[in-house]
Write a protein that holds these residues in place. Structure first.
Motif, mmCIF file in Angstrom:
data_model
loop_
_atom_site.group_PDB
_atom_site.id
_atom_site.type_symbol
_atom_site.label_atom_id
_atom_site.label_comp_id
_atom_site.label_asym_id
_atom_site.label_seq_id
_atom_site.Cartn_x
_atom_site.Cartn_y
_atom_site.Cartn_z
ATOM 1 N N ASP A 73 -4.012 5.026 -2.974
ATOM 2 C CA ASP A 73 -4.646 3.982 -3.776
ATOM 3 C C ASP A 73 -5.423 2.959 -2.952
ATOM 4 O O ASP A 73 -5.994 2.028 -3.508
ATOM 5 N N THR A 74 -5.449 3.119 -1.630
ATOM 6 C CA THR A 74 -6.064 2.120 -0.763
ATOM 7 C C THR A 74 -7.178 2.747 0.067
ATOM 8 O O THR A 74 -6.916 3.595 0.930
ATOM 9 N N PRO A 75 -8.430 2.330 -0.169
ATOM 10 C CA PRO A 75 -9.535 2.895 0.605
ATOM 11 C C PRO A 75 -9.514 2.396 2.042
ATOM 12 O O PRO A 75 -8.909 1.366 2.352
ATOM 13 N N ALA A 76 -10.173 3.129 2.901
ATOM 14 C CA ALA A 76 -10.216 2.759 4.317
ATOM 15 C C ALA A 76 -11.595 3.055 4.891
ATOM 16 O O ALA A 76 -12.285 3.979 4.447
ATOM 17 N N ILE A 77 -11.974 2.246 5.861
ATOM 18 C CA ILE A 77 -13.188 2.486 6.643
ATOM 19 C C ILE A 77 -12.756 2.564 8.098
ATOM 20 O O ILE A 77 -12.110 1.646 8.609
ATOM 21 N N SER A 78 -13.077 3.653 8.749
ATOM 22 C CA SER A 78 -12.738 3.796 10.167
ATOM 23 C C SER A 78 -13.840 3.125 10.985
ATOM 24 O O SER A 78 -14.981 3.574 10.976
ATOM 25 N N THR A 79 -13.482 2.045 11.663
ATOM 26 C CA THR A 79 -14.481 1.281 12.416
ATOM 27 C C THR A 79 -14.417 1.521 13.910
ATOM 28 O O THR A 79 -15.240 1.001 14.655
ATOM 29 N N ARG A 80 -13.427 2.285 14.353
ATOM 30 C CA ARG A 80 -13.314 2.526 15.790
ATOM 31 C C ARG A 80 -12.744 3.922 16.053
ATOM 32 O O ARG A 80 -11.834 4.382 15.370
ATOM 33 N N LYS A 99 -9.087 -2.959 -4.512
ATOM 34 C CA LYS A 99 -8.327 -3.328 -3.318
ATOM 35 C C LYS A 99 -9.299 -3.470 -2.164
ATOM 36 O O LYS A 99 -10.305 -2.739 -2.091
ATOM 37 N N ASP A 100 -8.986 -4.383 -1.250
ATOM 38 C CA ASP A 100 -9.791 -4.478 -0.034
ATOM 39 C C ASP A 100 -9.642 -3.198 0.771
ATOM 40 O O ASP A 100 -8.533 -2.656 0.921
ATOM 41 N N ALA A 101 -10.748 -2.716 1.304
ATOM 42 C CA ALA A 101 -10.698 -1.542 2.175
ATOM 43 C C ALA A 101 -10.063 -1.934 3.507
ATOM 44 O O ALA A 101 -10.398 -2.964 4.091
ATOM 45 N N VAL A 102 -9.151 -1.123 3.985
ATOM 46 C CA VAL A 102 -8.518 -1.352 5.277
ATOM 47 C C VAL A 102 -9.466 -0.884 6.376
ATOM 48 O O VAL A 102 -10.010 0.221 6.308
ATOM 49 N N LEU A 103 -9.662 -1.723 7.384
ATOM 50 C CA LEU A 103 -10.504 -1.356 8.523
ATOM 51 C C LEU A 103 -9.601 -0.754 9.586
ATOM 52 O O LEU A 103 -8.888 -1.465 10.292
ATOM 53 N N ILE A 104 -9.592 0.553 9.655
ATOM 54 C CA ILE A 104 -8.644 1.253 10.515
ATOM 55 C C ILE A 104 -9.334 1.814 11.752
ATOM 56 O O ILE A 104 -10.565 1.839 11.858
ATOM 57 N N ALA A 156 2.756 0.110 17.087
ATOM 58 C CA ALA A 156 2.347 1.519 17.165
ATOM 59 C C ALA A 156 0.896 1.693 16.748
ATOM 60 O O ALA A 156 0.157 2.480 17.351
ATOM 61 N N LEU A 157 0.447 0.962 15.713
ATOM 62 C CA LEU A 157 -0.947 1.093 15.282
ATOM 63 C C LEU A 157 -1.900 0.613 16.361
ATOM 64 O O LEU A 157 -2.956 1.219 16.589
ATOM 65 N N GLU A 158 -1.551 -0.491 17.033
ATOM 66 C CA GLU A 158 -2.409 -0.973 18.112
ATOM 67 C C GLU A 158 -2.449 0.038 19.247
ATOM 68 O O GLU A 158 -3.507 0.294 19.835
ATOM 69 N N LEU A 159 -1.316 0.632 19.562
ATOM 70 C CA LEU A 159 -1.273 1.646 20.616
ATOM 71 C C LEU A 159 -2.106 2.869 20.247
ATOM 72 O O LEU A 159 -2.746 3.490 21.102
ATOM 73 N N LEU A 160 -2.104 3.233 18.965
ATOM 74 C CA LEU A 160 -2.837 4.420 18.514
ATOM 75 C C LEU A 160 -4.330 4.181 18.382
ATOM 76 O O LEU A 160 -5.137 5.082 18.639
ATOM 77 N N TRP A 161 -4.713 2.985 17.948
ATOM 78 C CA TRP A 161 -6.103 2.745 17.565
ATOM 79 C C TRP A 161 -6.887 1.865 18.525
ATOM 80 O O TRP A 161 -8.112 1.934 18.545
ATOM 81 N N ALA A 162 -6.207 1.025 19.309
ATOM 82 C CA ALA A 162 -6.932 0.007 20.069
ATOM 83 C C ALA A 162 -6.534 -0.077 21.535
ATOM 84 O O ALA A 162 -6.987 -0.977 22.227
#
Length: 465
Positions: free
Chosen positions: A196-203, A399-404, A298-304
């Motif tokens: 139910d939550t859209p996402a935009i992959s920014t990185r 819903k606000d899109a999550v910037l993942i 964990a998300l910071e380790l995976l994405w940033a």
């Protein structure tokens, strides 16, 4: 009433026909990895060309050094003040369906079944990437059916070798740079945060690979005759590997973090608010504690955050039973995931310098001849294209899109940046349980339907400039 509402109404009214058009595409076994299916891949490209031409695009199948590309143009001429020129990318090839006995229905006989989150389209390619690319084509179809033309210039590029290495992309981009040049690329090969939550992959993290070969004695030695006197290259390799991280999980290679930026407060707050269950994430693979730098989620380790990983080790006797040997050679394969503005070439040389400094005088070290990689990519948070997509997705999903971020890499995005100078907007509607590359791949009917509606809204927001 805005111009968008009748287009959205058209999408809703035509959804059954849209589903059947997707089924027709899914029935074509366009498996790019197996030469036996080359004719099917060409047939799939021709199918898409015919479909795009039928709704008003100027589409054609283009020859490459491998399987063909599909290129189509629609909307106003670029440069006429009609908004940004967008390049939409998707791929029509799919993974092999094996093992066939694990499928509950034919992999190329699409069906709709009930699933955990409602109705699901089950077939190879339903999520990766035929269902995804058809969300955009169906949005364009609805817009053109209602208004006769798209509001902005649109180029569509559909590849046939994404699942087999994309060998044709580089040469094709070099030969067709002017035709493919646009203001922004759109890639629909990514996913939602949840159903139910859209996402935009920014990185996207970049990737560097290398292989280290350490030679000690001139030949394998009897460990009883030479043990304790002769240097064992496996011991040297183990020292190298152990030296790469400190007790807090931080990478120790000098200069490795050059170009790594602090996470933006807005992004950190959004990620912290996602309710990501680290224990469940790691527990699913039999682990419990994040292994990266302490103090980071964990998300910071995976994405940033960047990484150094050992992907394989070889040396000495690895067969059944014992062999008392000191090997002449030991080797290991490494990959590094990059973030921010880390320079792949600089990082590779820093790693090699670090390794060389640990090699004793009696040993020598060599590295892979083809060591190298690609940089990380980030879409600036102040990008007008990102702002437009966020507005559109919020309007559709409420819903606000999550910037993942994405821990892996999508090579085509790097090609868009390096070869064509374009940033990429990554918006997709796949879910974690879509079983891409696995038996019983599926795509939620909700993802397909609302994905089409989302692209209608994104096109409209981009047209507002």
């Amino acid at each position: 009433m805005s111009d968008t509402k009748p287009v959205l109404d058209q999408v809703d009214a035509d959804i059954d026909n849209a589903l059947e058009r997707l089924f027709s595409l899914l029935r074509i076994p366009s498996i790019s990895t197996d030469p036996a299916y080359a004719d099917d891949c060409i047939a799939c490209a021709d199918h898409l060309v015919a479909d795009l031409n039928s709704i008003g695009f100027d589409a054609s199948r283009r020859k490459t050094i491998g399987l063909p590309m599909v290129v189509a143009h629609g909307g106003p001429k670029p440069g006429t003040g009609a908004g940004p020129h967008i390049l939409f990318y998707g791929h029509y090839d799919v993974q092999p369906p094996d093992p066939l006995e694990k499928w509950t229905s034919g992999p190329f006989e699409p069906v709709v079944k009930e699933g955990a989150n409602g109705k699901q389209i089950v077939a190879r390619g339903s999520s990766d990437d035929k269902g995804q690319l058809m969300t955009f084509i169906e949005a364009a179809r609805a817009y053109m059916a209602v208004h006769g033309e798209l509001p902005i210039p649109v180029t569509i590029l559909l590849e046939g070798e994404e699942e087999s290495g994309s060998k044709s992309v580089g040469p094709f981009f070099a030969e067709n740079k002017d035709e493919l040049n646009a203001d922004v690329a759109l890639v629909c090969d990514t996913g939602m945060w949840d159903a139910d939550t859209p996402a935009i992959s920014t990185r996207l993290r970049g990737l560097v690979h290398d292989e280290v070969f350490i030679t000690g004695p001139s030949r394998d030695l009897h460990s009883g005759h030479y043990g304790g006197a002769a240097m064992n290259p496996i011991r040297v390799l183990a020292k190298v590997i152990a030296s790469l991280h400190d007790e807090n999980g931080r990478i120790t290679v000098p200069g490795f973090y050059e170009g790594v930026k602090d996470l933006e407060p807005e992004i950190r707050a959004q990620w912290d608010g996602l309710g990501f269950d680290e224990k469940a994430f790691l527990g699913d693979v039999g682990l419990s504690i994040p292994s990266g730098e302490k103090g980071r989620s964990a998300l910071e380790l995976l994405w940033a955050q960047p990484t150094i990983e050992v992907n394989g080790i070889n040396g000495g006797y690895t067969g059944v039973g014992s062999k008392t040997v000191i090997p002449s050679l030991a080797s290991a394969k490494f990959t590094f995931r990059l973030v921010g503005e880390q320079d792949p070439a600089k990082l590779l040389e820093a790693f090699r310098a670090h390794v060389r400094a640990l090699i004793p005088a009696d040993c020598k070290v060599e590295f892979s001849a083809d060591g190298g990689g690609s940089p990380a990519l980030e879409l600036p948070l102040d990008s007008p294209h990102l702002s437009a997509a966020r507005e559109a997705l919020k309007a559709e999903w409420d819903k606000d899109a999550v910037l993942i971020g994405m821990g892996g890499s999508i090579p085509i995005v790097g090609d868009f940046k390096r070869a064509l100078g374009m940033d990429t907007l990554l918006v997709g509607f796949a879910l974690e349980d879509d079983a891409i590359h696995s038996p019983n791949e599926k795509y939620n009917l909700k993802s397909f339907h609302k994905g089409i509606r989302s692209w209608v809204r994104i096109i409209d927001e981009l047209a507002k400039g």
